[in-house]
Every structure is written in C-alpha cells, then in structure tokens.
Design an enzyme around this catalytic site. Structure first.
Site, short mmCIF file in Angstrom:
data_model
loop_
_atom_site.label_atom_id
_atom_site.label_comp_id
_atom_site.label_asym_id
_atom_site.label_seq_id
_atom_site.Cartn_x
_atom_site.Cartn_y
_atom_site.Cartn_z
N SER A 117 0.84 -1.19 0.00
CA SER A 117 0.00 0.00 0.00
C SER A 117 0.89 1.25 0.00
CB SER A 117 -0.95 -0.04 1.20
OG SER A 117 -1.89 1.01 1.13
N ASP A 166 -8.91 -5.48 -5.65
CA ASP A 166 -8.45 -4.21 -5.09
C ASP A 166 -8.88 -3.08 -6.02
OD1 ASP A 166 -7.14 -2.02 -4.05
OD2 ASP A 166 -5.19 -3.01 -3.88
N HIS A 194 -8.08 -4.53 -1.07
CA HIS A 194 -6.78 -3.92 -0.81
C HIS A 194 -6.09 -4.50 0.41
CE1 HIS A 194 -3.73 -0.83 -1.13
NE2 HIS A 194 -3.94 -0.46 0.11
#
Length: 360
Positions: free
Chosen positions: A143, A309, A342
């Site tokens: 991330s 995601d 995610h």
C-alpha cells in the site's frame, strides 16, 4: 531478537517541502545482521501501522504482519535482519504533527511541513546509515509502503538489491485521490478539529470514525462482504432508540473498526500521511515514468496485485511491472485472486505467504 529503537537525526532533516530540526525516526529490528551486512530487509508500512511488524521475545504482542515475518516464515528472521520503519509524520514514535516542535516547544500540528513519501523513504535511508548498512538485500512495502519503497529505489539507486511492491503503484489514480480527499474533508469538517488545534484527549472523534468507516469500505471488496456477511442481522430484535440504528452485521463490522481507530491514531497525522499518498508520482523523478525507472539499480523485483483491489487496481501493478522490466533483469508480476480487496496482504495468507516465500 527484536528491539524498538529511536534514531534522533543529528541536525536538520531536509524534506522536499520543508525542514525538520533533529527529527526522531522510530524503527524495529528483528533477526541478526550478518557480518557482511548483506541480509537486511527494509520494510515500509502502510498509512496506520507502527514499526511493530512481528512478535519477539522482547515484545510478544502480535505485530501488524505477524503471519509474514519471523522464524521460518516467508520473511525468515533466522536468515534476514528485518528493519521496519515507522513513517515520518506518524504518531508511533517518529516525528509528526503530534510531536513537539523544538523551535516553539509546542506541538507541530499544522506547522509540520508538507509531507511526501520521498521524505519517509529518506528517513528509512537514515536508519540504514545509522545501522551501517550500505545496501539492503530487499526493500519491501505494501500500500503506502509499496509507494515509499519505490520512492526509496528512485532516491537511492543501488541502495537495495531487490524490491517487493505489494498493492501499490507508481502514482494514485483520481478515484483513490477522490476517496482520500473525502476522508480528509470529513475530519476537517468535524467541529472538534479546530483547524488542527484540537484537544488531544478529545479531538475530531466523529470525523475520524466516519473517515475510518469509509476507509474500511475501500480496503475490502463487495464480493468478500457478500460472502462474509450477506444480509445477516446484527441483533435478533430491531433497534428501538431511533429508526436508523445498526441493523446489519456489516454495519457492526464498520462500527467496531471505527471505534478501535479513534484514540489510537492522531487526526493530523492521518491527514498528512493520506495527502502524501496523493502527492507521490514516480514520474516526478525523471519527467516520465520510463525515465524515472531507468535510474533504479535493482537486480530483481516482485510486484503483487489483487484482482479485487479497487483502491490500487491490479492493472496498476501490471503497469509498474511492465515499466520496470526494461531496467531490471528479473521482474515477476503476480496477480492474486484474493477477494479481500486492498487489505488482502494482511489477511489472505494462503495466497500471499507462498508468493513472498517464493521470492525470498
């Protein structure tokens, strides 16, 4: 062994848009550095974790990547010396908006300079310098941490032999920027924010709760929630206090995550780190992404994306791997079919552990 440590930078720390006077950088180490200092794995975190990546005899509490880092785990601390850095701008030991400004002896708050992911990457390089590590075996991030790891390779070519980028990208898409912009506005619109000068004991609680709920919606996927919650009711009896209470399990889930977040993370730190993700663009380091990535001096790269995601879509990871390929001899792109969105790298160990273990 593990140790949470703090490095105080000697003198000014020059950021892309400002200067800090002798900031502190918190980091945790696990494992032992080899005599050749060639087994260091530098890990940059996502927006909200601390440097506590995994449990150890010194700190037996579970870390944020407990299933991935440790003895005989994919990032094996019997082989590697893991260095996890708490992001500059955070509130878990590193200097950030909630820290004391030595020039005024009051909290920085919004006097903290504009934060960029390059600043966090530069702080990681300072930690390697402090540990006398000239070159990392691998720099890893997921991330926001994946974007920071990429920034590290751009700022310090050759400082790491390998790169692992997970659910990240060379830049944020307008969709992700819009979502984070709304989260920040929700916090700033809370009457208790007071232009960043809130009472630390109270703060913009409502804004933080709502921002966290919106965040959790972006971190997971509709497919997972359909499978996990369906239309299950939260209670056997309908709520009586008002007509808009919590009826469904998915609402309870969001409420629980929001309540855990408030008081655990500083609002201004959240604003600064969130904005830093939007500001990052690898192309800034060369005019185009192609020119920027031509500067990296990597032997190998692993890029992982997740089909579900929608915050950092898998096609962004594929694009990054494609852009790295002309400049890195060995580039592997893995597109995983996780349904957890995610956040898959934190929860879908059945897919992520083999992918990471295979690389290391």
């Amino acid at each position: 062994m593990s140790a949470l440590r703090k490095l105080v930078v000697d003198g000014p720390f020059h950021m892309r848009r400002g200067v800090l006077d002798s900031p502190t950088i918190a980091f945790e180490t696990l494992g032992a550095l080899s005599p050749q200092a060639d087994n260091a794995v530098l890990v940059f975190t996502g927006l909200s974790p601390s440097a506590h990546i995994a449990s150890s005899p010194d700190d037996p509490s579970a870390g944020w990547w407990e299933d991935m880092v440790g003895p005989d785990k994919p990032i094996d601390t019997t082989r590697f010396f893991v260095v996890c850095v708490n992001s500059l701008g955070s509130c878990f030991g590193s200097t950030g908006p909630a820290s004391i400004n030595p020039a005024t002896n009051t909290h920085y708050r919004l006097d903290f300079p504009v934060l960029c992911l390059e600043d966090i990457a530069a702080a990681g390089a300072q930690v390697l310098d402090h540990l006398r590590i000239d070159r990392a075996h691998t720099v890893v991030g997921a991330s926001m941490g994946g974007m920071t790891a990429l920034a590290f390779t751009l700022l310090h070519p050759g400082r790491s032999r390998r790169l692992v980028s997970i659910s990240a990208a060379a830049r944020s898409l307008p969709f992700a920027i819009a979502l984070r912009s709304l989260q920040r506005e929700i916090i700033r619109r809370d009457p208790e924010w007071h232009q960043g000068r809130y009472d630390f004991e109270k703060g913009p609680i409502t804004g933080m709760r709502l921002a966290r709920k919106l965040g959790m919606i972006t971190y997971r996927s509709a497919a997972e929630w359909a499978e996990r919650f369906g239309r299950e009711r939260a209670t056997a009896e309908p709520p009586h206090e008002h007509p808009f209470g919590i009826d469904f399990e998915v609402e309870s889930y969001l409420e629980a995550h929001a309540n855990r977040f408030i008081g655990a993370f500083d609002a201004n730190c959240y604003l600064y780190l969130s904005r830093a993700m939007d500001l990052f663009d690898a192309a800034d380091h060369g005019g185009t992404l192609e020119r920027a990535l031509s500067q990296v001096e990597l032997e190998q790269a692993l890029v992982i994306g997740v089909e579900s995601d929608f915050l950092f879509p898998a096609h962004q990871q594929a694009d990054l791997a494609t852009a790295l390929a002309p400049h890195v001899k060995d580039v592997d792109f893995k597109r995983l079919s996780s349904i957890q969105g995610h956040d898959s790298f934190l929860v879908d160990m059945d897919r992520f552990r083999p992918a990471i273990a295979g690389f290391f």
